[in-house]
Design a protein around this motif. Structure first.
Motif, mmCIF file in Angstrom:
data_model
loop_
_atom_site.group_PDB
_atom_site.id
_atom_site.type_symbol
_atom_site.label_atom_id
_atom_site.label_comp_id
_atom_site.label_asym_id
_atom_site.label_seq_id
_atom_site.Cartn_x
_atom_site.Cartn_y
_atom_site.Cartn_z
ATOM 1 N N LEU A 128 2.217 -1.010 -16.140
ATOM 2 C CA LEU A 128 2.521 -1.214 -14.727
ATOM 3 C C LEU A 128 3.661 -2.203 -14.504
ATOM 4 O O LEU A 128 3.964 -2.551 -13.365
ATOM 5 C CB LEU A 128 1.268 -1.722 -14.000
ATOM 6 C CG LEU A 128 0.095 -0.734 -13.901
ATOM 7 C CD1 LEU A 128 -1.151 -1.435 -13.370
ATOM 8 C CD2 LEU A 128 0.454 0.447 -13.006
ATOM 9 N N ILE A 136 0.540 -8.589 -9.380
ATOM 10 C CA ILE A 136 -0.813 -8.046 -9.500
ATOM 11 C C ILE A 136 -1.788 -9.022 -8.867
ATOM 12 O O ILE A 136 -1.624 -10.242 -8.979
ATOM 13 C CB ILE A 136 -1.154 -7.769 -10.986
ATOM 14 C CG1 ILE A 136 -2.494 -7.051 -11.120
ATOM 15 C CG2 ILE A 136 -1.137 -9.044 -11.817
ATOM 16 C CD1 ILE A 136 -2.747 -6.533 -12.545
ATOM 17 N N ALA A 185 -1.190 -3.504 -8.260
ATOM 18 C CA ALA A 185 -2.602 -3.278 -8.585
ATOM 19 C C ALA A 185 -3.444 -4.466 -8.163
ATOM 20 O O ALA A 185 -2.942 -5.573 -7.973
ATOM 21 C CB ALA A 185 -2.773 -3.037 -10.092
ATOM 22 N N ALA A 211 -7.071 -0.765 -0.929
ATOM 23 C CA ALA A 211 -6.114 -0.359 -1.955
ATOM 24 C C ALA A 211 -5.251 0.798 -1.462
ATOM 25 O O ALA A 211 -4.025 0.824 -1.706
ATOM 26 C CB ALA A 211 -6.839 0.032 -3.241
ATOM 27 N N ILE A 216 -1.833 0.700 -3.767
ATOM 28 C CA ILE A 216 -1.961 0.144 -5.117
ATOM 29 C C ILE A 216 -3.145 0.767 -5.855
ATOM 30 O O ILE A 216 -4.040 1.362 -5.248
ATOM 31 C CB ILE A 216 -2.113 -1.395 -5.086
ATOM 32 C CG1 ILE A 216 -3.378 -1.805 -4.305
ATOM 33 C CG2 ILE A 216 -0.886 -2.034 -4.454
ATOM 34 C CD1 ILE A 216 -3.626 -3.304 -4.270
ATOM 35 N N VAL A 217 -3.148 0.609 -7.169
ATOM 36 C CA VAL A 217 -4.227 1.106 -8.007
ATOM 37 C C VAL A 217 -5.289 0.015 -8.167
ATOM 38 O O VAL A 217 -4.970 -1.178 -8.188
ATOM 39 C CB VAL A 217 -3.687 1.562 -9.383
ATOM 40 C CG1 VAL A 217 -3.037 0.417 -10.137
ATOM 41 C CG2 VAL A 217 -4.804 2.161 -10.242
ATOM 42 N N VAL A 218 -6.544 0.434 -8.286
ATOM 43 C CA VAL A 218 -7.640 -0.490 -8.566
ATOM 44 C C VAL A 218 -7.948 -0.443 -10.056
ATOM 45 O O VAL A 218 -8.213 0.632 -10.614
ATOM 46 C CB VAL A 218 -8.911 -0.138 -7.773
ATOM 47 C CG1 VAL A 218 -10.039 -1.131 -8.103
ATOM 48 C CG2 VAL A 218 -8.636 -0.129 -6.274
ATOM 49 N N ILE A 219 -7.893 -1.600 -10.708
ATOM 50 C CA ILE A 219 -8.337 -1.730 -12.097
ATOM 51 C C ILE A 219 -9.742 -2.307 -12.051
ATOM 52 O O ILE A 219 -9.943 -3.446 -11.618
ATOM 53 C CB ILE A 219 -7.398 -2.650 -12.894
ATOM 54 C CG1 ILE A 219 -5.981 -2.080 -12.914
ATOM 55 C CG2 ILE A 219 -7.921 -2.854 -14.317
ATOM 56 C CD1 ILE A 219 -4.938 -3.043 -13.470
ATOM 57 N N LEU A 275 -1.795 8.719 -10.254
ATOM 58 C CA LEU A 275 -1.334 8.017 -11.450
ATOM 59 C C LEU A 275 -0.478 8.924 -12.322
ATOM 60 O O LEU A 275 0.526 8.481 -12.909
ATOM 61 C CB LEU A 275 -2.538 7.501 -12.253
ATOM 62 C CG LEU A 275 -3.448 6.489 -11.559
ATOM 63 C CD1 LEU A 275 -4.667 6.197 -12.426
ATOM 64 C CD2 LEU A 275 -2.699 5.194 -11.269
#
Length: 439
Positions: A128, A136, A185, A211, A216-219, A275
């Motif tokens: 990323l 982040i 993220a 999100a 954004i992506v969630v980790i 993604l």
């Protein structure tokens, strides 16, 4: 007269063109490993006390897991290199394991096998890091390996708070305020280390909606998914992947009590192919080609471990953890400098606020933990290492006898350092009757 080699090789001589990488030092400085192992320097190895917590009295893994590894050794099938994404049977087994609780099912191709969650953290953050101005969002408190890897990869770290007064829920307003157009993220740890809470379905849905709003992506770090002993059920973040894409991290390290085996995974919960279309999946696969593969031996054993471990193993272990929580709360009554906001529902720690006002010559949590190691050979993690000043994390994932010894040493340490009556009078401080009674 002969000269030594050192006369002709001075590290400070300008002729030498190489230097150590300062970025590596900056990243390592914030790791938990660096701090905890550094604290061993303060141990008094001549005081007759063993170092706690120990590995000999922690919970044991199940026989089925041990036999799976032994069978993999005997088979001779795991003596070569594994493919970078992991062997198919291991990827399939992880997908099946996660799909038990997911509405949108994963395929084996959506799963990548890693050398524990730490390697998954490194691969995803590196993947990323394409935007030089990228940042982040990390929880505060949180797990410092995320900070370390972001620093190493040149990704700016921004923090959002977990709220003690609301069962350590995420401060969603603060999270939104911390984000900008360069945010890539957010990291969610559920069940939560170090706080020990489990997030509700409704709260996780709000996180997913936030999100999506931020793009954004969630980790989602779910390494403690098998260490839940409270009333609130664990809900995987992948449940909400139709709202926002989720990359799930997991491993057998905590649930099976085998962190040294170093086998874990990451799963792409990406039904809308966000993604994939953004090139993140391709970057992850490229990163996997750059890094060492996790042990083929453990990959070979992983399907047996996931599929044949009886539910009773986790039930028994989690009952013991719940009992340890109750015992710990009983013993905390004798140690008024430490306060727990809520009984944990998961993980193997207590997250405790430290009150230095009732202690003599203790400045903060790092000072408290450093002197505790020196005097009692007892290792607690200072909250500052996890992003929270004047908190401490104490491990309770152990047998009752060792847990009792842990609190005996804590009580002894407190008794020596509790503020004296003379100091109470001279400083004009007020202390409750419980404190005075212990002195």
């Amino acid at each position: 007269m002969a000269t030594s080699g050192n006369d002709n090789c001075n590290a400070n001589d300008s002729v030498w063109q190489f230097r150590g990488n300062g970025a590596t030092s900056d990243a390592a400085a914030v790791t938990l490993r660096k701090l905890v192992f550094g604290m061993f320097k303060n141990c008094n190895f001549n005081n007759g006390k063993t170092i706690l917590p120990s590995t000999t009295h922690s919970f044991k893994t199940c026989p089925e897991a041990e036999e799976a590894v032994a069978a993999a050794v005997r088979s001779g099938m795991a003596n070569s290199y594994a493919p970078s994404p992991g062997i198919f049977n291991a990827r399939r087994a992880v997908a099946d394991y996660l799909n038990c609780e997911l509405p949108t099912k994963l395929r084996p191709e959506d799963v990548y096998i890693t050398g524990g969650c730490n390697q998954a953290i490194e691969i995803v953050i590196d993947s990323l890091a394409g935007n030089p101005a990228g940042n982040i969002l990390l929880p505060n408190p949180g797990y410092p390996h995320y900070d370390a890897r972001a620093i190493h990869s040149g990704v700016e770290v921004r923090k959002y708070d977990l709220l003690p007064e609301r069962d350590f829920e995420i401060d969603l307003d603060g999270l939104e305020a911390a984000a900008d157009k360069n945010t890539v993220a957010l990291v969610l740890i559920n069940p939560n280390n170090p706080c020990g809470n489990v997030y509700t379905y409704d709260h996780l849905k709000k996180v997913a909606e936030m999100a999506k709003k931020l793009g954004i992506v969630v980790i989602s770090d779910e390494v403690y998914d098998k260490v839940v002993y409270g009333e609130r059920p664990f809900v995987p973040m992948g449940t909400f992947a139709s709202i926002a894409p989720v990359i799930t991290f997991g491993s057998i390290s905590k649930g099976w009590v085998v962190p040294g085996w170093r086998i874990g995974w990451m799963a792409m919960n990406d039904p809308n192919r966000i993604l994939k279309n953004a090139g993140v999946v391709e970057s992850i696969e490229d990163c996997l080609d750059l890094t060492p593969q996790p042990s083929f031996l453990l990959q070979e054993a992983l399907p047996e471990i996931l599929e044949k471990t009886p539910k009773e193993y986790f039930v028994k272990k989690n009952k013991a953890m719940k009992r340890n929580v109750e015992l710990s709360f009983e013993r905390l009554r004798d140690i008024p400098c430490l306060f727990c906001h809520k009984k944990p529902e998961s993980c193997s720690y207590l997250w405790l606020r430290l009150d230095t006002s009732v202690l003599d010559y203790i400045e903060n949590d790092l000072d408290f933990c450093t002197k505790l190691v020196s005097e009692e050979s007892l290792i607690l993690v200072p909250g500052v290492a996890l992003g929270a000043k004047n908190w401490v994390r104490i491990s309770i994932g152990t047998e009752e006898s060792e847990l009792a010894e842990t609190f005996d040493r804590l009580k002894s340490f407190y008794s020596r350092h509790a503020i004296s009556k003379e100091n109470i009078k001279s400083h004009g401080d007020t202390v409750n009757q419980i404190v005075v009674a212990v002195i």
